[in-house]
Design a protein around this motif. Structure first.
Motif, PDB file in Angstrom:
ATOM      1  N   PRO A 330       0.812  -1.215   0.000  1.00  0.00           N
ATOM      2  CA  PRO A 330       0.000   0.000   0.000  1.00  0.00           C
ATOM      3  C   PRO A 330       0.848   1.270   0.000  1.00  0.00           C
ATOM      4  N   GLY A 331       0.180   2.417   0.003  1.00  0.00           N
ATOM      5  CA  GLY A 331       0.852   3.682   0.286  1.00  0.00           C
ATOM      6  C   GLY A 331       1.601   4.324  -0.863  1.00  0.00           C
ATOM      7  N   GLY A 332       1.473   3.761  -2.079  1.00  0.00           N
ATOM      8  CA  GLY A 332       2.142   4.378  -3.221  1.00  0.00           C
ATOM      9  C   GLY A 332       3.365   3.624  -3.704  1.00  0.00           C
ATOM     10  N   VAL A 333       3.618   2.442  -3.132  1.00  0.00           N
ATOM     11  CA  VAL A 333       4.748   1.626  -3.589  1.00  0.00           C
ATOM     12  C   VAL A 333       4.315   0.815  -4.805  1.00  0.00           C
ATOM     13  N   VAL A 334       5.117   0.850  -5.857  1.00  0.00           N
ATOM     14  CA  VAL A 334       4.850  -0.007  -7.017  1.00  0.00           C
ATOM     15  C   VAL A 334       5.902  -1.108  -7.013  1.00  0.00           C
ATOM     16  N   PRO A 335       5.525  -2.318  -6.597  1.00  0.00           N
ATOM     17  CA  PRO A 335       6.523  -3.382  -6.513  1.00  0.00           C
ATOM     18  C   PRO A 335       6.949  -3.855  -7.910  1.00  0.00           C
ATOM     19  N   THR A 336       8.102  -4.506  -7.970  1.00  0.00           N
ATOM     20  CA  THR A 336       8.593  -4.996  -9.263  1.00  0.00           C
ATOM     21  C   THR A 336       8.079  -6.414  -9.499  1.00  0.00           C
ATOM     22  N   PRO A 337       8.026  -6.821 -10.784  1.00  0.00           N
ATOM     23  CA  PRO A 337       7.631  -8.201 -11.065  1.00  0.00           C
ATOM     24  C   PRO A 337       8.528  -9.216 -10.365  1.00  0.00           C
ATOM     25  N   SER A 338       9.827  -8.911 -10.220  1.00  0.00           N
ATOM     26  CA  SER A 338      10.706  -9.906  -9.595  1.00  0.00           C
ATOM     27  C   SER A 338      10.387 -10.063  -8.103  1.00  0.00           C
ATOM     28  N   GLU A 339      10.034  -8.962  -7.430  1.00  0.00           N
ATOM     29  CA  GLU A 339       9.634  -9.074  -6.020  1.00  0.00           C
ATOM     30  C   GLU A 339       8.411  -9.979  -5.892  1.00  0.00           C
ATOM     31  N   LEU A 340       7.420  -9.714  -6.754  1.00  0.00           N
ATOM     32  CA  LEU A 340       6.191 -10.501  -6.687  1.00  0.00           C
ATOM     33  C   LEU A 340       6.467 -11.964  -7.036  1.00  0.00           C
TER      34      LEU A 340
ATOM     35  N   SER B  65      13.317  -1.902 -12.936  1.00  0.00           N
ATOM     36  CA  SER B  65      14.085  -2.125 -11.709  1.00  0.00           C
ATOM     37  C   SER B  65      15.560  -2.305 -12.063  1.00  0.00           C
ATOM     38  N   GLU B  66      15.817  -2.887 -13.238  1.00  0.00           N
ATOM     39  CA  GLU B  66      17.201  -3.030 -13.715  1.00  0.00           C
ATOM     40  C   GLU B  66      17.267  -2.580 -15.165  1.00  0.00           C
ATOM     41  N   PRO B  67      17.346  -1.257 -15.407  1.00  0.00           N
ATOM     42  CA  PRO B  67      17.330  -0.787 -16.797  1.00  0.00           C
ATOM     43  C   PRO B  67      18.559  -1.260 -17.576  1.00  0.00           C
ATOM     44  N   ASP B  68      18.385  -1.420 -18.893  1.00  0.00           N
ATOM     45  CA  ASP B  68      19.509  -1.827 -19.742  1.00  0.00           C
ATOM     46  C   ASP B  68      20.410  -0.644 -20.079  1.00  0.00           C
ATOM     47  N   HIS B  69      19.755   0.534 -20.251  1.00  0.00           N
ATOM     48  CA  HIS B  69      20.533   1.724 -20.624  1.00  0.00           C
ATOM     49  C   HIS B  69      20.150   2.899 -19.747  1.00  0.00           C
ATOM     50  N   LEU B  70      21.144   3.748 -19.520  1.00  0.00           N
ATOM     51  CA  LEU B  70      20.874   5.039 -18.869  1.00  0.00           C
ATOM     52  C   LEU B  70      21.418   6.139 -19.770  1.00  0.00           C
ATOM     53  N   ILE B  71      20.594   7.124 -20.046  1.00  0.00           N
ATOM     54  CA  ILE B  71      21.075   8.342 -20.703  1.00  0.00           C
ATOM     55  C   ILE B  71      21.112   9.407 -19.620  1.00  0.00           C
ATOM     56  N   ALA B  72      22.331   9.794 -19.223  1.00  0.00           N
ATOM     57  CA  ALA B  72      22.488  10.758 -18.130  1.00  0.00           C
ATOM     58  C   ALA B  72      22.920  12.090 -18.716  1.00  0.00           C
TER      59      ALA B  72
END
Lengths: 353, 179
Positions: A330-340, B65-72
């Motif tokens: 809850p609270g605005g956290v968007v979990p990742t598919p890997s966590e789930l 969660s683990e991006p392949d590329h970053l444009i900074a």
């Protein structure tokens, strides 16, 4: 038909205008501001279109009540705290049997909460939110394409059943862009008798929610209830994803369902037979369809971006025929598919026992 | 195939435009795509970013969660995201204003002086398009033709001169990467 890249908020606005929405009233709140902004810019290009930035959320909902009574297709939108303010008006719309579409782009709550995506308004949306015996049709879109399609459906159902319809999405759905194709909206069928446009030489008409005689009010309640039963029987929508051979099924809607699909892909790659049951209408909840699944699936995992609200509907639907687990952020956290995926894998291993 | 890229920089550097135009061109190539901007209590001069996912399959989560590329495009962006990049991924950094370099050895780093290059072209605002040229030359996710066509669609036909300078800027970035 042309594919275009648009944000969820803008897609809702465009789909509404294409569906013939000609009256929009709203008050700014993140993360749905782009919808109000889109309406401000594009409603004036629609013939007869009216855009009003109201002085408050409560004013906006009552403005659409007035416009709906005169036969316009109407919309108001807000995000969680603003939707709370609109509840009095939504209850009025249900009582007066006025069609209209209300959009809630949910954020973290309770209270002012934050502006991150969340799913904490499920109870409010599906249980009515306002006072009195009424229901609201609620759509829980999970893709930008669905935002377009369901906005159009919302207008059809609002007219067909003369009832408010809510689109319940979250900040991520509102902000995200995806390619979308706008289908041709269905022509509008709305009985002239329900429209207030001046009596002229005929009999005067009125629309009201105040019915002081208890027996008359009871009859009005049963009339509404019969309508809700028809909606329940006819308008339920859901999607099943890889449930054919599933030993464990995730139940999730909206953004949470997208995350679940990502998790399922990872788990399937590792040989785990998991699937997804995604309610598209949150009310009416697809309970018969979910219960049917429990004939062959004995474990369900409800996943929500809340502390567990749709969980209640899953329990009611499954009636104890299967085990139910829950995972919530809850609270605005968007979990990742890997966590789930990790959470699902843990429960999946228990199914083998 | 599923490629997630984060575009990040100061507000005003055109990082959201980079992400949007990239997603637009990926759509025109026929890929599935999602574009997710950071939103919220941003301030002038603060850091803005967006995440674009491009895939030939359904995209579950638009978050990387683990991006392949970053444009900074600025230093805070590099510090913010460098450790999120997946092993084997790549960072494209605006070396005109970023002095530090990532210490990680498991990713590729491309230093593009796109700020200086934009100045040479006479318009500092096209630094982002120069960066896109370098990024797309290296990754090859969409061709130059498709990207430039998307960019013209987005900019609209009203600005012929903008289309011209954008083409030049893109070519400069494209040619900067030697393959």
């Amino acid at each position: 038909m042309n594919k275009v890249l648009m944000s969820g908020n803008n897609i809702i606005g465009e789909a509404a205008i294409r569906s013939g929405c000609r009256f929009y009233a709203g008050y700014p709140i993140t993360p749905q501001n782009e919808l109000t902004e889109y309406m401000a810019e594009h409603m004036r290009e629609a013939p007869g279109g009216v855009f009003i930035q109201s002085e408050s959320e409560i004013a906006a909902i009552h403005m659409i009540i007035g416009a709906s009574a005169t036969g316009a297709r109407v919309m108001t939108s807000s995000s969680s705290p603003g939707i709370s303010l609109k509840q009095e008006g939504i209850s009025s719309m249900a009582a007066c049997e006025l069609p209209g579409v209300i959009v809630n782009i949910m954020r973290g709550g309770p209270g002012l909460g934050n502006i991150r995506p969340a799913q904490g308004d499920y109870f409010q949306a599906t249980r009515g939110g306002g006072h009195g015996d009424y229901r609201t049709i609620v759509f829980g879109p999970a893709t930008c394409q669905e935002l377009a399609d369901l906005t159009m459906s919302a207008y059809d159902l609002a007219d067909k059943y003369r009832t408010p319809v809510m689109i319940l999405a979250d900040g991520m759905m509102g902000q995200m862009m995806e390619p979308v194709i706008f289908k041709k909206p269905k022509p509008r069928h709305y009985n002239e008798n329900f429209i207030l446009k001046g009596a002229g030489s005929g009999k005067s008409k009125f629309i009201r929610g105040l019915i002081l005689d208890a027996i008359d009010m009871e009859e009005h309640n049963w009339k509404l209830e019969r309508k809700y039963q028809v909606i329940k029987a006819r308008e339920t929508l859901h999607e099943e994803h890889r449930t054919e051979d599933a030993k464990l099924v995730i139940v999730a809607y909206g953004t949470a369902a997208r995350i679940a699909k990502g998790a399922i892909k990872r788990l399937r790659d590792n040989g785990m037979q998991v699937g997804l049951f995604r309610p598209i209408t949150l009310w009416p909840f697809p309970e018969a369809e979910l219960r049917a699944l429990s004939a062959r699936v004995k474990k369900f995992l409800v996943f929500e971006m809340s502390t567990g609200q749709m969980l209640d509907d899953v329990r009611l639907a499954l009636q104890g025929y299967a085990d139910i687990e829950f995972h919530g952020r809850p609270g605005g956290v968007v979990p990742t598919p890997s966590e789930l995926a990790n959470v699902i894998a843990r429960h999946y291993k228990e199914t083998g026992k | 195939m599923m490629i997630k890229t984060i575009f990040s920089g100061f507000g005003g550097q055109g990082v959201l435009m980079m992400g949007y135009s990239f997603a637009h061109s990926a759509m025109n190539k026929g890929y599935q795509t999602t574009y997710l901007p950071s939103y919220g209590a941003e301030m002038r001069g603060g850091t803005a970013n967006c995440t674009v996912a491009v895939a030939d399959e359904e995209i579950a989560s638009p978050v990387a969660s683990e991006p392949d590329h970053l444009i900074a495009m600025n230093s805070p962006s590099l510090f913010n995201f460098q450790n999120k990049i997946t092993s084997g991924g790549a960072i494209f950094l605006n070396s005109s204003i970023i002095e530090s370099r990532p210490s990680r050895k498991d990713i590729k780093v491309y230093a593009i002086p796109c700020g200086d290059m934009a100045q040479e072209l006479g318009n500092t605002r096209v630094a982002n398009v120069i960066m896109m040229g370098a990024f797309l030359k290296e990754t090859g996710i969409v061709s130059a033709d498709i990207y430039l066509k998307s960019l013209e669609t987005i900019m609209g036909s009203k600005k012929k001169s903008a289309a011209e300078i954008n083409r030049k800027a893109f070519a400069a970035g494209f040619d900067f990467i030697k393959k």
